[in-house]
Write an enzyme that holds these catalytic residues in place. Structure first.
Site, PDB file in Angstrom:
ATOM      1  N   HIS A  28     -19.047 -25.074  39.092  1.00 40.38           N
ATOM      2  CA  HIS A  28     -20.120 -24.473  38.131  1.00 40.38           C
ATOM      3  C   HIS A  28     -21.528 -24.525  38.919  1.00 40.38           C
ATOM      4  O   HIS A  28     -22.483 -23.962  38.293  1.00 40.38           O
ATOM      5  CB  HIS A  28     -19.951 -24.846  36.830  1.00 40.38           C
ATOM      6  CG  HIS A  28     -18.990 -24.485  35.882  1.00 40.38           C
ATOM      7  ND1 HIS A  28     -19.446 -22.949  35.183  1.00 40.38           N
ATOM      8  CD2 HIS A  28     -18.018 -24.770  35.632  1.00 40.38           C
ATOM      9  CE1 HIS A  28     -18.302 -22.921  34.362  1.00 40.38           C
ATOM     10  NE2 HIS A  28     -17.385 -24.051  34.558  1.00 40.38           N
TER      11      HIS A  28
ATOM     12  N   LYS B 253     -25.412 -11.159  28.004  1.00 44.56           N
ATOM     13  CA  LYS B 253     -25.659 -11.008  26.491  1.00 44.56           C
ATOM     14  C   LYS B 253     -26.848  -9.959  26.141  1.00 44.56           C
ATOM     15  O   LYS B 253     -26.603  -9.232  25.421  1.00 44.56           O
ATOM     16  CB  LYS B 253     -25.776 -12.292  25.649  1.00 44.56           C
ATOM     17  CG  LYS B 253     -24.667 -13.437  25.919  1.00 44.56           C
ATOM     18  CD  LYS B 253     -25.339 -14.768  25.417  1.00 44.56           C
ATOM     19  CE  LYS B 253     -24.377 -15.838  25.926  1.00 44.56           C
ATOM     20  NZ  LYS B 253     -24.993 -17.270  25.855  1.00 44.56           N
TER      21      LYS B 253
ATOM     22  N   THR C 212     -24.916 -16.404  31.971  1.00 38.60           N
ATOM     23  CA  THR C 212     -24.266 -15.459  31.015  1.00 38.60           C
ATOM     24  C   THR C 212     -25.292 -15.056  29.924  1.00 38.60           C
ATOM     25  O   THR C 212     -25.131 -14.017  29.210  1.00 38.60           O
ATOM     26  CB  THR C 212     -23.006 -16.306  30.186  1.00 38.60           C
ATOM     27  OG1 THR C 212     -23.470 -17.491  29.715  1.00 38.60           O
ATOM     28  CG2 THR C 212     -21.925 -16.548  31.156  1.00 38.60           C
TER      29      THR C 212
END
Ligand SMILES: *Cc1c(COP(=O)(O)O)cnc(C)c1O
Length: 831
Positions: free
Chosen positions: A373, A677, A673
Site C-alpha cells: 500500500h 468517490k 480512493t
C-alpha cells in the site's frame, strides 16, 4: 427516458411494509422494552437494526450452507483495519428493503434517513486502507464469492476529533458502549493463542529432535461476527473480529492459589491487546503491544481458517488433504500488518499438524498473496529481532530457516557469492539493533504481490523491490483500487441515484460501466439542468450541516472545493492552505478581483503524535477564522474545517462537492480512493499525476480534469539534482509574501510566530514534499478551474462526464481482477 426497468430478479426476503412494521415492533417490545417520555429515536434505530439483522442472519445461514455444499474455494482477507462506517442504510439498500422500511417507519412517525444518523460509525480503521477493506467485502458478497474478512474487535476505534481554539482534541471512540445490534459473539469458535516462553529441542524416538515451544503466556481470542450483506443477491458473508481475553485456565490456576486479584489483573492485561486501534496512518511506531496485537489477530485467524477447513474436508495432516488446502483456501494480506500469519501457518502446519518443512512451505507459497500500500519508508514495517526472540521465539526459528533457504537457494543462484545482495535482500536488516523486514517476508512467500494503482505498481517494481522483480518476474502485479458504488452513490446520494435509475436501463449499481450511457447526455441542457439541480440541493444540505457543526454560514452558490483525507505532509493539505492564503492576499490587494466565490472544505484527522500535522490543522483553523470574518472580501472566500472526518461525514460531503483536491506529491499516494468517490458524484478533480489520478485522467480525458505539478520523474530529477526550496521563496514574490505573513501575528493576534512551523517546514525543513516547487502550477490550475466554472454549461458537462466515466473504479472490478489473477475463485450463487 425509460423508467422502472430494473432487471432484478426477486431477492429474498421480499418483506411487505406490514411485516417490517411487525418485526420492528417486536424488537421494540421485547428487546427494547420501550419507555414513554424519553427520546425514542435510539430505541427505534436499534429495533429497526435488530429487525433487519434477523433477516440478515437467516440469509447468512443459508449462504454458509450453500458455500459448504458447493465446496468452492474461499478467500480470507486479513486486515488490521476495516473502516465500515454505519451499516443500517447500506444493509437496507443492499437488501432492497429501504423503501418499505421507510414507509413502515413513517407510519410510526419516524424518518428513516433521520434514524440512520443514530448509529455510531464502525471506525475500526484509519483511512484509505481500512475503507478499501470495507469496499472489498461489499463487492465480494455482491459478486457471490465465498469470502471471510478477519480483523480485530477493537474496543475503541479511531479517536473522535474536536477542535478547541483551533487545536485538535482527541477523545476515545465508544462505538459499542451499549452494544452493537450488528455483531454476534461466537464463543464456540474461540481460539487459544500462545506467546513468550522458550523453545526446547526434544529428542524423538527415531533419534531426531523436534522443537517444542513452551509458551510463557496464553491469550484467548473470542470472535464477534458482523454480517456483510451483498447487494441485490443471496450472499451474506462474515467479517470476523477477534477480541482478546485472558486464557481461562491460567486464571483458574491463580484463583485456586487464592490469588484472586492477580487473576483479574491478568484479564485486564490481556484485554489491552484488542483495546485500541493504533491511530497512525502510513507510519509504524514499533511498539511491542502493536506487535502482539498483530500476532494475536493473525494467530486467531490462521487457527480459525484451519479449523474451518478441517471441519469441512477432514484433517489437514492426512496425506492428500494438505494439497486440497491450497485449492480451497486463499489468504490475502492487506499490507504487511498481518505478515506474521505466514510464520504462524508454517508453525501450525509443522508443530501442530506434523507436516514436513517442504510441504508446509509449499502450502504457504500457494495460499498467501500480499498487497503493498505504500512506498513511504516510515510505513515499511520492521520489527526488532530481540522483540521477536522474546515474544515469538519459535517463529523466529522458522523465520531464520526461511531466510537461509531463500539466501542460499534463490539469491545464490542468481547472484552467486554476492554478499552485498544477500545483505540487501535478507529478511534481517543487520545493524546495532537487527530487524526483521516484514515486506521481504511477504514478497518471498507470496505467489502474487500487488500494488494498488498502475503507477504505484510500476514503482514497486522499479524502486521498492527491483531485485525481487528480477528473481520472480511474474510475481509483482497491479490491481487498481476501487470503491463500492452502493455506499458511495446509491446510499449516500439518493437524488443522483434516482436520476440514474430513471435515465439508465438496468442496474447501474451492479454494473457501473453502464454509467457511460450518460456521455451522450453530457451536453443535453435538460439533463445538465437536472444534474446540476441535484448538486445544488446536495450543497444546500451540506450548507446546513456546516452551520450545525461549525456555526459558519456558507453560500451554496459558491464553488465547494473539497479536500477530505487523513492529514499527512505527502497529501499536502498545506499546499491547499498556502494557495488559500495567496487568494486571500490577492483579494485584499484587489477586492474587485474577478473570481467565483469559493468555499474550501477540509476534513482530516492527524495522528495524535504527528506534531506537524497538528500544526497544519491549527493553522488552517486560525486562517479560516480570519478569512471568514473579514468583510472586505465580500464572502468570495470561506474556509471550513469540519471536525471528526469519518465515513458518515464523507457520505454527506461527497455528494455536494464541485471540486476534488487530490494534490499529493507525485509518487507518494499509492492510489487514493477518495478521488474516485468524489469524481463518481460529479466533482471535478484538481490533482497531480499520482496514484489513481493518472487512471482517472485516462478515463475522463484531459479536458475534464485539472492536472498540475511535477511528474514522478521530475520529482526524482529534482531530488538527484538537489532540491532547494529557497529558490522558490526568493524568486516567487507571492510565495515569499505568503510565507512571511505566517511569521506575523496577523492570523493569531498577539501571538506572532504561532504559525511559523508551517513556514519553517517549507524552508529550514527542506520542503520534503515539494510544495513550493508545485505552488505556481497549482495556482495556475486553480485559475483555469475558476474560469471553467464561469461557463456553467461547460462545467455541467465536465461534472456529468466525471460521473459517467468512473465505471472502472468500482470495487467489483478490483475484486474480479483479484479473482482472475490471484485468488482464482468461482462464485457460489443460489440456483
Ligand atoms: C475514502 C476514505 C479515505 C481515503 O481517502 P483518500 O483521499 O484516498 O486518502 C479516508 N477516510 C475515509 C473516512 C474515507 O471514506
Amino acid at each position: 427516458m425509460i423508467t422502472n426497468t430494473k432487471t432484478t430478479e426477486t431477492i429474498t426476503p421480499n418483506l411487505s411494509v406490514a411485516e417490517i412494521s411487525q418485526r420492528i415492533k417486536h424488537h421494540l417490545q421485547f428487546t427494547q422494552s420501550e419507555q414513554n417520555g424519553c427520546d425514542k429515536k435510539p430505541a427505534y434505530w436499534r429495533a429497526t437494526s435488530l429487525a433487519l439483522n434477523d433477516v440478515i442472519v437467516d440469509k447468512l445461514q443459508r449462504t454458509k450452507l450453500r458455500q459448504q455444499q458447493s465446496e468452492v474455494k474461499s478467500v480470507n482477507y486479513l486486515s488490521l483495519e476495516y473502516l465500515m462506517g454505519r451499516l443500517l442504510s447500506n444493509n437496507l439498500h443492499n437488501l432492497d428493503l429501504y423503501t418499505p422500511t421507510q414507509i413502515a417507519l413513517k407510519n410510526m412517525g419516524f424518518e428513516l434517513a433521520d434514524l440512520c444518523e443514530q448509529g455510531a460509525d464502525l471506525a475500526l480503521g484509519n483511512g484509505g486502507l481500512g475503507r478499501l477493506a470495507a469496499c472489498f467485502l461489499d463487492s465480494l458478497a455482491t459478486l457471490d464469492y465465498n469470502a471471510m474478512g478477519y480483523g480485530v474487535h477493537y474496543q475503541h476505534g479511531l479517536f473522535k476529533q474536536s477542535f478547541v481554539d483551533g487545536k485538535q482534541i482527541e477523545q476515545p471512540d465508544m462505538w459499542r458502549e451499549f452494544g452493537s445490534p450488528w455483531e454476534v459473539c461466537r464463543p464456540q469458535s474461540s481460539q487459544k493463542i500462545a506467546l513468550y516462553g522458550y523453545v526446547e529441542d526434544v529428542a524423538q524416538t527415531d533419534g531426531t529432535t523436534k522443537p517444542v515451544w513452551h509458551a510463557g503466556k496464553m491469550l484467548q481470542g473470542v470472535p464477534w461476527d458482523v454480517p456483510i450483506v451483498g447487494y441485490n443477491c443471496e450472499t451474506v458473508n462474515t467479517l470476523r473480529l477477534w477480541e482478546c481475553r485472558a486464557e481461562e485456565a491460567f486464571d483458574w490456576e491463580l484463583l485456586n492459589r487464592g490469588d484472586y486479584l492477580q487473576a483479574h489483573q491478568q484479564q485486564v492485561a490481556a484485554e489491552v491487546v484488542s483495546k485500541v486501534l493504533y491511530p497512525n496512518d502510513e507510519h509504524e511506531a514499533g511498539k511491542e503491544l502493536r506487535f502482539i496485537q498483530q500476532y494475536f489477530f493473525c494467530a486467531c485467524s490462521v487457527q480459525d481458517i484451519i479449523a474451518r477447513f478441517e471441519n469441512q474436508y477432514g484433517a489437514i495432516a492426512d496425506s492428500n488433504n494438505w494439497s486440497t488446502f491450497c485449492d480451497k483456501v486463499a489468504i490475502q494480506l492487506n499490507d504487511t500488518h498481518p505478515t506474521i500469519a505466514i510464520v504462524e501457518l508454517m508453525r501450525t502446519l509443522m508443530d501442530d499438524h506434523n507436516l514436513e518443512w517442504d510441504s508446509a512451505w509449499a502450502i504457504c507459497q500457494k495460499v498467501f498473496a500480499y498487497t503493498n500500500h505504500t512506498l513511504l519508508p516510515e510505513a515499511l514495517e520492521k520489527w526488532s529481532v530481540a522483540l521477536f526472540q522474546r515474544v515469538l521465539p519459535r517463529h523466529l526459528n522458522i523465520l531464520y530457516r526461511i531466510n537461509d533457504a531463500f539466501l542460499n537457494n534463490d539469491v545464490e543462484s542468481l547472484w552467486p557469492n554476492n554478499n552485498d545482495m544477500r545483505a540487501r535482500l535478507s529478511l534481517i536488516e543487520e545493524g546495532n539493533e537487527p530487524k526483521v523486514r516484514m515486506a521481504h517476508l511477504c514478497v518471498i512467500t507470496a505467489h502474487k504481490v500487488n500494488g494498488v494503482a498502475q503507477i504505484h505498481s510500476d514503482l514497486v517494481k522499479q524502486d521498492l523491490f527491483p531485485e525481487f522483480n528480477q528473481l520472480w518476474p511474474t510475481k509483482l502485479t497491479n490491481v487498481t483500487n476501487g470503491i463500492t458504488p452502493r455506499r458511495w452513490l446509491k446510499a449516500c446520494n439518493p437524488l443522483l441515484a434516482n436520476l440514474l435509475d430513471k435515465t439508465i436501463e438496468g442496474d447501474w449499481a451492479k454494473n457501473l460501466n453502464m454509467l457511460s450511457e450518460l456521455t451522450t447526455l453530457a451536453e443535453n441542457s435538460k439533463f445538465q439542468a437536472e444534474f446540476m439541480t441535484i448538486k445544488q440541493q446536495n450543497k444546500i444540505a451540506l450548507t446546513k450541516e456546516i452551520k450545525a457543526l461549525t456555526g459558519i454560514t456558507v453560500s451554496p452558490d459558491a464553488i465547494f472545493d473539497v479536500q477530505i483525507k487523513r492529514l499527512h505532509e505527502y497529501k499536502r493539505q498545506h499546499l491547499n492552505l498556502l494557495h488559500i492564503i495567496s487568494l486571500y492576499r490577492q483579494l485584499l490587494e484587489n477586492p474587485e478581483l474577478d473570481i467565483q466565490p469559493r468555499v474550501f472544505i477540509f476534513g482530516a484527522k492527524a495522528a495524535p503524535s504527528y506534531q506537524l500535522a497538528k500544526e497544519i490543522i491549527y493553522a488552517t483553523n486560525k486562517i479560516a477564522e480570519k478569512i471568514n470574518n473579514d468583510e472586505r472580501i465580500q464572502d468570495k472566500l470561506k474556509v471550513v474545517f469540519l471536525p471528526n472526518y469519518r465515513v458518515s461525514l464523507a457520505e454527506k460531503i461527497i455528494p455536494a462537492a464541485d471540486v476534488s483536491e487530490q494534490i499529493s506529491t507525485a509518487g507518494k499516494e499509492a492510489s487514493g480512493t477518495g478521488n474516485m468517490k468524489l469524481a463518481l458524484n460529479g466533482a471535478v478533480t484538481i490533482g497531480t499525476l499520482d496514484g489513481a489520478n493518472i487512471e482517472i485522467a485516462e478515463e475522463v480525458g484531459d479536458e475534464n480534469i485539472f492536472i498540475f505539478g511535477l511528474t514522478v520523474d521530475e520529482v526524482k530529477t529534482l531530488d538527484t539534482n538537489g532540491y532547494n526550496p529557497y529558490h522558490y521563496y526568493e524568486n516567487n514574490a507571492e510565495i515569499r509574501a505568503c510565507l512571511d505573513w505566517l511569521d506575523t501575528d496577523y492570523f493569531t493576534p498577539g501571538k506572532p510566530g504561532e504559525l511559523s512551523a508551517i513556514k519553517d517546514c517549507f524552508l529550514t525543513g527542506g520542503d520534503p514534499y515539494k510544495v513550493l516547487a508545485d505552488f505556481q502550477s497549482y495556482a495556475d490550475a486553480h485559475k483555469a478551474l475558476d474560469k471553467a466554472y464561469k461557463n456553467q454549461q461547460q462545467w455541467a458537462k465536465m461534472a456529468i462526464l466525471n460521473t459517467a466515466l468512473m465505471g472502472k473504479f468500482n470495487s467489483d472490478r478490483s475484486i474480479e481482477d483479484y479473482v482472475e489473477n490471484i485468488w482464482h475463485l468461482t462464485p457460489c450463487k443460489s440456483s
